[in-house]
Motif scaffolding. Structure first.
Motif, short mmCIF file in Angstrom:
data_model
loop_
_atom_site.label_atom_id
_atom_site.label_comp_id
_atom_site.label_asym_id
_atom_site.label_seq_id
_atom_site.Cartn_x
_atom_site.Cartn_y
_atom_site.Cartn_z
N GLY A 59 0.06 -3.98 14.98
CA GLY A 59 0.75 -3.36 16.10
C GLY A 59 1.91 -4.14 16.69
N CYS A 60 2.35 -5.21 16.04
CA CYS A 60 3.50 -5.95 16.58
C CYS A 60 4.78 -5.21 16.20
N ARG A 61 5.86 -5.53 16.93
CA ARG A 61 7.17 -4.93 16.64
C ARG A 61 8.20 -6.06 16.65
N VAL A 62 8.92 -6.20 15.54
CA VAL A 62 9.91 -7.27 15.41
C VAL A 62 11.25 -6.66 15.05
N GLU A 63 12.28 -6.97 15.86
CA GLU A 63 13.64 -6.52 15.58
C GLU A 63 14.58 -7.72 15.47
N SER A 64 14.02 -8.90 15.36
CA SER A 64 14.78 -10.14 15.27
C SER A 64 15.67 -10.14 14.03
N PRO A 65 16.96 -10.53 14.16
CA PRO A 65 17.84 -10.52 12.99
C PRO A 65 17.50 -11.57 11.94
N SER A 66 16.76 -12.61 12.33
CA SER A 66 16.31 -13.59 11.35
C SER A 66 14.99 -14.20 11.79
N VAL A 67 14.13 -14.42 10.80
CA VAL A 67 12.82 -15.02 11.02
C VAL A 67 12.68 -16.12 9.97
N LEU A 94 1.78 -5.80 2.28
CA LEU A 94 2.00 -4.81 3.32
C LEU A 94 0.76 -3.92 3.41
N HIS A 95 0.09 -4.01 4.54
CA HIS A 95 -1.11 -3.21 4.79
C HIS A 95 -0.74 -1.74 4.94
N PRO A 96 -1.75 -0.86 4.85
CA PRO A 96 -1.49 0.56 5.11
C PRO A 96 -0.96 0.75 6.53
N LYS A 97 -0.10 1.74 6.70
CA LYS A 97 0.46 2.13 7.99
C LYS A 97 1.44 1.12 8.58
N CYS A 112 0.83 -1.20 0.00
CA CYS A 112 0.00 0.00 0.00
C CYS A 112 0.87 1.25 0.00
N GLN A 113 0.34 2.32 -0.59
CA GLN A 113 1.08 3.56 -0.76
C GLN A 113 1.53 4.16 0.57
N ASP A 114 0.70 4.08 1.61
CA ASP A 114 1.07 4.73 2.87
C ASP A 114 1.79 3.80 3.85
N VAL A 115 2.58 2.89 3.30
CA VAL A 115 3.51 2.10 4.10
C VAL A 115 4.77 2.93 4.26
N GLU A 116 5.37 2.90 5.45
CA GLU A 116 6.59 3.67 5.67
C GLU A 116 7.79 2.74 5.51
N LEU A 117 8.60 3.02 4.50
CA LEU A 117 9.80 2.22 4.21
C LEU A 117 11.02 3.13 4.31
N LYS A 118 12.05 2.67 5.04
CA LYS A 118 13.30 3.43 5.15
C LYS A 118 14.47 2.47 5.06
N GLY A 119 15.42 2.77 4.20
CA GLY A 119 16.64 1.98 4.09
C GLY A 119 16.61 1.03 2.90
N ASP A 120 17.46 0.00 2.98
CA ASP A 120 17.62 -0.98 1.91
C ASP A 120 16.67 -2.15 2.18
N ILE A 121 15.58 -2.23 1.43
CA ILE A 121 14.52 -3.20 1.70
C ILE A 121 14.17 -3.95 0.42
N THR A 122 14.09 -5.29 0.53
CA THR A 122 13.67 -6.14 -0.57
C THR A 122 12.40 -6.85 -0.15
N ILE A 138 2.55 -11.62 5.26
CA ILE A 138 1.50 -10.63 5.48
C ILE A 138 1.95 -9.75 6.63
N ILE A 139 2.05 -8.44 6.37
CA ILE A 139 2.45 -7.48 7.39
C ILE A 139 1.29 -6.50 7.54
N GLU A 140 0.61 -6.58 8.68
CA GLU A 140 -0.64 -5.84 8.89
C GLU A 140 -0.40 -4.42 9.37
N GLU A 141 -1.51 -3.68 9.55
CA GLU A 141 -1.48 -2.29 9.97
C GLU A 141 -0.67 -2.10 11.24
#
Length: 181
Positions: free
Chosen positions: A80-88, A34-37, A17-27, A54-57
């Motif tokens: 509303g989840c937050r994941v900082e895991s180096p590998s999934v 990717l849901h909005p927000k 979705c257009q209003d997804v926030e992406l920053k950096g090098d992402i594939t 699937i990455i939700e709002e």
């Protein structure tokens, strides 16, 4: 610290979705949604997201390490989840408002329950089929029973989203940055 340079590779079959926030090098892999927000920040190193995730709002995925953060196929990151895991690994679920710290590596078929906080003091790898649940983030191992039904349900969910999201949201295209056909 130098500024973060945006570099996106969005597969042509991904729904972003257009209003997804992406920053950096992402594939972003084929069939990923990717849901909005939703927010994905590759602060220190790149993030590679596999196919059919699937990455939700309001879900937030952050890479604070210099190494590549690899997210496997068919993962579900709920609202509303937050994941900082180096590998999934593959076929994992991170439920609503759950948080996974950057010291945790998630293997495959794991489930982190709603509101659970997974913050170990040392680096940790969650074994396959680990279930984390409850207010004190208790753990058990899932037998794998019902895995086929879970997989079918997730595929139907993704199919529905691929059909519905473009009707009500503007999509981000990977023009010049995309890959795949």
């Amino acid at each position: 610290m130098p500024p973060i340079r945006d570099k996106f590779a969005i597969h042509s079959k991904a729904v972003v979705c257009q209003d997804v926030e992406l920053k950096g090098d992402i594939t972003i892999g084929s069939g990923t949604i990717l849901h909005p927000k939703a927010t994905i920040f590759a602060i220190a190193g790149p993030i590679v997201i596999g196919a059919n995730c699937i990455i939700e709002e309001a879900a937030i995925i952050v890479n604070r390490r210099k190494e590549v953060m690899r997210i496997g196929d068919d993962n579900l990151f709920e609202i509303g989840c937050r994941v900082e895991s180096p590998s999934v690994g593959n076929f994992n679920t991170v439920s609503t408002r759950a948080r996974v710290h950057h010291t945790v590596r998630i293997s495959s078929y794991c489930f982190v329950g709603a509101g659970c906080l997974v913050v170990p003091t040392d680096d940790e790898v969650l074994d396959e089929y680990t279930v984390i649940y409850g207010p004190s983030a208790e753990r058990r191992v899932w037998s794998g029973r019902g895995r086929v039904q879970e997989t079918d349900l997730r595929r139907k969910h993704a199919e529905y989203l691929r059909e519905t999201l473009p009707k009500f949201n503007r999509l981000r295209r990977g023009e010049g940055h995309g890959y795949g056909a």
